[in-house]
Design an enzyme around this catalytic site. Structure first.
Site, PDB file in Angstrom:
ATOM      1  N   ARG A 122       0.819  -1.213   0.000  1.00 48.98           N
ATOM      2  CA  ARG A 122       0.000   0.000   0.000  1.00 48.98           C
ATOM      3  C   ARG A 122       0.854   1.265   0.000  1.00 48.98           C
ATOM      4  NH1 ARG A 122      -2.217  -4.276   1.086  1.00 48.98           N
ATOM      5  NH2 ARG A 122      -4.470  -4.653   0.867  1.00 48.98           N
ATOM      6  N   ASP A 155     -15.425   6.928  11.565  1.00 49.69           N
ATOM      7  CA  ASP A 155     -14.313   6.098  11.111  1.00 49.69           C
ATOM      8  C   ASP A 155     -13.115   6.997  10.856  1.00 49.69           C
ATOM      9  OD1 ASP A 155     -14.338   2.992   9.948  1.00 49.69           O
ATOM     10  OD2 ASP A 155     -12.681   4.211   9.193  1.00 49.69           O
TER      11      ASP A 155
END
Length: 271
Positions: free
Chosen positions: A32, A142
């Site tokens: 990533r 979140d």
């Protein structure tokens, strides 16, 4: 990415968020990071890491966190626990508010990902309080801004709604091609926003909740961060409020400040 580079990045993310990546996650993190390096046209980890750290806007750190914290979820996940909330915990919450008219219920989906849990709770509240003098609101938070944008749209594929009972699918969703859209009136009853569970200032603003759902989130934290977040949750709950964790998680292993309650369908923790 060398092990030294991984540790340097891992420790930086931990200080910022409390999320802890073990060394066995090196490949997951490296993949990533490389994608983010390509996106910003940087070819060395050292340069990327320095650029990210000194980006005062915080945008690149957020982009990397978005890439690292994508979690798959679906509607009515861990159904026995949700049934426990609907049939055992919610009536107890409403009973505790006998002096209020209308009765006001506040729920928090912490680590809400793409929103399936928050919308599931909204369906439950609609069904269980129909015709009763009850008002309710759901806060859904979140760390990942990408999943929050998806949640706000309320648009899902067939896999996400596979466990939704047919009667609820017809009542609360609209078919849009191969996808299912949550009805607008349900979307409007949920507040979606970004929140870092280790952001002391903003966590202290979270207050007066009757129940907090933080399922399969604390597994990404180390022991010290879990204890810190648990204390914030304790303060955010009203007296007698409940906290729901994932079936493999245990608040008793984190802190003794919550009371363990054994219901017919699940084990829940109470302030």
């Amino acid at each position: 990415m060398t092990i030294e580079e991984f540790v340097k990045l891992r420790d930086y993310i931990y200080r910022k968020t409390g999320i802890y990546f073990e060394e066995k996650k090196l490949y997951y993190v490296e993949k990533r990071v490389k994608a983010r390096m390509r996106a910003v046209n940087l070819d060395s980890f050292r340069t990327y890491f320095a650029w990210m750290r000194f980006d005062l806007s915080g945008r690149e750190l957020q982009e990397l966190l978005n890439a690292l914290t994508v979690n798959e979820t679906y509607f009515f996940r861990e159904y026995p626990q949700l049934r426990c909330f609907a049939e055992e915990v919610l009536p107890e919450i409403l009973q505790s508010k006998n002096g209020q008219h209308p009765k006001r219920v506040r729920l928090w989906s912490a680590g809400c990902s793409t929103g399936e849990e928050a919308y599931t709770l909204a369906i439950i509240m609609r069904e269980m309080t129909k015709g009763l003098p009850v008002t309710w609101e759901i806060h859904a938070t979140d760390l990942n801004t990408d999943v929050l944008e998806q949640a706000k749209k309320g648009l899902y594929g067939g896999r996400a709604v596979k466990d939704v009972p047919d009667v609820y699918l017809a009542r609360y969703f609209r078919r849009v091609g191969e996808q299912f859209e949550v009805h607008p009136e349900l979307r409007h009853q949920i507040l979606f926003y970004r929140l870092n569970l280790l952001d002391r200032e903003n966590m202290r603003k979270m207050a007066d909740f009757d129940a907090i759902f933080c399922r399969n989130v604390l597994i990404y934290f180390d022991d010290a961060s879990r204890r810190e977040v648990a204390l914030y949750f304790y303060d955010a709950l009203r007296k007698g409020g409940f906290i729901f964790l994932g079936h493999s998680e245990s608040m008793s292993r984190i802190t003794p400040i919550f009371r363990l309650r054994k219901f017919k369908e699940a084990i829940i923790y109470q302030k």
